[in-house]
Design a protein around this motif. Structure first.
Motif, mmCIF file in Angstrom:
data_model
loop_
_atom_site.group_PDB
_atom_site.id
_atom_site.type_symbol
_atom_site.label_atom_id
_atom_site.label_comp_id
_atom_site.label_asym_id
_atom_site.label_seq_id
_atom_site.Cartn_x
_atom_site.Cartn_y
_atom_site.Cartn_z
ATOM 1 N N LYS A 159 0.821 -1.139 -0.009
ATOM 2 C CA LYS A 159 -0.078 -0.081 -0.021
ATOM 3 C C LYS A 159 0.750 1.409 -0.045
ATOM 4 C CE LYS A 159 -0.884 0.842 4.917
ATOM 5 N NZ LYS A 159 -1.125 -0.320 5.968
ATOM 6 N N GLU A 160 2.014 1.236 0.527
ATOM 7 C CA GLU A 160 2.888 2.437 0.564
ATOM 8 C C GLU A 160 3.338 2.797 -0.603
ATOM 9 O OE1 GLU A 160 3.011 0.494 4.507
ATOM 10 O OE2 GLU A 160 3.085 -0.396 2.580
ATOM 11 N N TYR A 161 3.208 1.991 -1.796
ATOM 12 C CA TYR A 161 3.564 2.377 -3.112
ATOM 13 C C TYR A 161 2.643 3.085 -3.880
ATOM 14 C CZ TYR A 161 7.824 -0.675 -2.928
ATOM 15 O OH TYR A 161 8.997 -1.322 -2.339
ATOM 16 N N ARG A 162 1.316 3.150 -3.550
ATOM 17 C CA ARG A 162 0.444 3.843 -4.043
ATOM 18 C C ARG A 162 0.770 5.390 -3.425
ATOM 19 N NH1 ARG A 162 -2.904 1.361 -7.471
ATOM 20 N NH2 ARG A 162 -3.402 -0.813 -6.892
ATOM 21 N N LEU A 163 1.587 5.823 -4.070
ATOM 22 C CA LEU A 163 2.001 7.340 -3.666
ATOM 23 C C LEU A 163 0.823 8.313 -3.970
ATOM 24 C CD1 LEU A 163 5.508 7.534 -5.010
ATOM 25 C CD2 LEU A 163 4.930 6.832 -2.641
ATOM 26 N N ASP A 164 0.800 9.573 -3.047
ATOM 27 C CA ASP A 164 -0.247 10.401 -3.332
ATOM 28 C C ASP A 164 0.026 11.204 -4.574
ATOM 29 O OD1 ASP A 164 -1.504 10.173 -0.872
ATOM 30 O OD2 ASP A 164 -0.463 11.648 0.015
ATOM 31 N N GLY A 165 -1.100 11.320 -5.496
ATOM 32 C CA GLY A 165 -0.764 11.918 -6.768
ATOM 33 C C GLY A 165 -0.057 11.118 -7.883
ATOM 34 N N ILE A 166 -0.084 9.869 -7.640
ATOM 35 C CA ILE A 166 0.455 8.833 -8.575
ATOM 36 C C ILE A 166 0.023 9.209 -9.819
ATOM 37 C CG2 ILE A 166 -1.077 6.911 -7.847
ATOM 38 C CD1 ILE A 166 1.284 5.060 -8.428
ATOM 39 N N ASP A 167 0.823 9.189 -10.959
ATOM 40 C CA ASP A 167 0.460 9.345 -12.377
ATOM 41 C C ASP A 167 -0.565 8.297 -12.829
ATOM 42 O OD1 ASP A 167 0.721 8.461 -15.292
ATOM 43 O OD2 ASP A 167 1.934 9.984 -15.362
ATOM 44 N N GLU A 168 -1.618 8.701 -13.310
ATOM 45 C CA GLU A 168 -2.915 7.803 -13.529
ATOM 46 C C GLU A 168 -2.500 6.837 -14.647
ATOM 47 O OE1 GLU A 168 -5.461 10.293 -16.780
ATOM 48 O OE2 GLU A 168 -5.745 10.821 -14.637
ATOM 49 N N ASP A 169 -1.731 7.006 -15.415
ATOM 50 C CA ASP A 169 -1.493 5.824 -16.333
ATOM 51 C C ASP A 169 -0.454 4.873 -15.602
ATOM 52 O OD1 ASP A 169 -2.626 7.093 -18.536
ATOM 53 O OD2 ASP A 169 -0.621 8.163 -19.239
ATOM 54 N N ILE A 170 0.334 5.091 -14.695
ATOM 55 C CA ILE A 170 1.017 4.171 -13.895
ATOM 56 C C ILE A 170 0.056 3.250 -13.043
ATOM 57 C CG2 ILE A 170 2.890 3.623 -11.901
ATOM 58 C CD1 ILE A 170 4.345 4.863 -14.375
ATOM 59 N N ALA A 171 -0.725 3.987 -12.236
ATOM 60 C CA ALA A 171 -1.799 3.488 -11.470
ATOM 61 C C ALA A 171 -2.776 2.476 -12.452
ATOM 62 C CB ALA A 171 -2.755 4.404 -10.893
ATOM 63 N N ALA A 172 -3.241 2.818 -13.682
ATOM 64 C CA ALA A 172 -3.997 2.051 -14.593
ATOM 65 C C ALA A 172 -2.995 0.630 -14.940
ATOM 66 C CB ALA A 172 -4.465 2.567 -15.551
ATOM 67 N N MET A 173 -1.843 0.880 -15.253
ATOM 68 C CA MET A 173 -1.011 -0.243 -15.683
ATOM 69 C C MET A 173 -0.783 -1.043 -14.616
ATOM 70 S SD MET A 173 3.272 -0.359 -16.432
ATOM 71 C CE MET A 173 3.319 0.299 -14.635
#
Length: 378
Positions: free
Chosen positions: A155-169
């Motif tokens: 869960k700690e790798y889900r950084l605040d403001g994470i790039d949405e393309d990175i999150a989707a991938m």
């Protein structure tokens, strides 16, 4: 046989190949915005990543201290694995941070990485950190059926403001591993936020010690001004032989090892490192592998981060924890972002479990269907 030498950040210090003594490498990729901005190939192994992505060679060696195989692989849409610390001999590699450095392969796909790693790994009496262990038959053992395996999502790798393309991938990667039979579990690596600061104390400290030998006497560049004494030669050699980033890191390292600051910085960083390793030990009670992004963004443009060392260092945020813990970790292509640039998925495994890491990489590779090629702009 070896085809030749490739460029890299000077003394492997850099995340973009812009600190090379020979000038930077340019990625073969371009954004799909109609512009022609030159992009960083990642670093430090940017020459290797580019040569493979541009199909100049089928595979190449890289070294990884805090992500220097994985992040450049992610930036150019290829695969690369940092094996367990000690798997590959470092004999003949210029030392950067001896407790972190690991050699590994970079190639277009997971199978080629397995083939390369088998050839590269093994005990070497010339390297005091080399593991005296048999080399598994990683290629023969490749199997993308992950039934019975648990994959942790930190869960700690889900950084605040994470790039949405990175999150989707990342979400796609989770779905692909599920499809391969793995069970997905949420895990916590609570000391993650301290990994980067600890790394940027420990690595420069070890570098400042390792690079003290580059004095122009035994090897390395020698600069001998007219009428120079010994001290003048040392100074001239180390000014001409070290670029700005290398000097920056030597100075940071010398500072944190100095008498008044040793306990405040270096000793503390070593304690934090032990806590980070312990986080992973706890995680392995719940899972066999960990899935995360390789880097927080796609390739950035040349010159975009050079004036801001901190934003450059932040590029290693996902890669550094596995390095501090000495664990095997691999980047495989996970897709393209909105600008048409490659993004990498990272798999981290238990010490010695390169097979598990390669197998999960293969499962992702089979499902990602990543066939995008860098444009042949040259």
């Amino acid at each position: 046989g070896m085809l030749g030498k490739l460029n890299l950040d000077q003394f492997a210090m850099g995340s973009s190949n812009e600190t090379s003594y020979f000038g930077n490498v340019i990625s073969p990729w371009r954004r799909n915005d109609g512009g022609n901005a030159a992009l960083a190939p990642g670093g430090s192994s940017g020459g290797s990543s580019t040569a493979i992505a541009a199909r100049l060679c089928p595979a190449a060696t890289g070294t990884d201290t805090g992500g220097s195989i994985r992040q450049p692989a992610a930036f150019v849409g290829i695969s690369g694995i940092k094996p367990t610390y000690g798997r590959c001999s470092r004999w003949g590699i210029v030392a950067f941070a001896s407790s972190l450095d690991q050699a590994g392969p970079m190639a277009r796909d997971v199978r080629d990485c397995a083939i390369m790693l088998e050839a590269m790994a093994g005990f070497d009496p010339k390297d005091s950190t080399s593991l005296e262990l048999p080399v598994p038959e990683w290629e023969a053992g490749l199997n993308s059926d992950l039934r019975g395996k648990k994959v942790g999502i930190p869960k700690e790798y889900r950084l605040d403001g994470i790039d949405e393309d990175i999150a989707a991938m990342w979400d796609n990667g989770i779905a692909w591993l599920k499809d391969a039979g793995a069970e997905i579990v949420d895990i916590s690596l609570p000391h993650t936020k301290y990994a980067l600061p600890a790394y940027y104390i420990i690595a420069p400290a070890e570098a400042s010690s390792n690079l003290a030998r580059y004095d122009g006497v035994r090897y390395g560049l020698r600069d001998l001004p007219d009428g120079a004494g010994l001290q003048d030669m040392y100074a001239a050699t180390r000014a001409a032989g070290f670029g700005a980033e290398v000097r920056r890191r030597i100075m940071i390292g010398t500072y944190v090892l100095s008498a008044g600051f040793y306990d405040a910085y270096y000793t503390q960083a070593q304690k934090v490192r032990a806590l980070i390793a312990r986080d992973f030990e706890y995680a392995w009670k719940q899972c066999d592998l960990i899935l995360a992004p390789t880097a927080p963004s796609a390739a950035f443009g040349l010159g975009e981060k050079t004036s801001d060392p901190l934003s450059m260092y932040l590029n290693d945020v996902f890669a550094v924890p596995a390095s501090l813990a000495g664990l095997p970790a691999m980047s495989v292509p996970g897709g393209l972002d909105k600008q048409g640039l490659p993004l990498g998925l990272q798999i981290v495994g238990k010490a010695m479990d390169e097979q598990g890491v390669l197998n999960a990489g293969l499962a992702i590779e089979e499902r990602a269907g990543f066939t995008a090629e860098a444009e042949k702009w040259w």
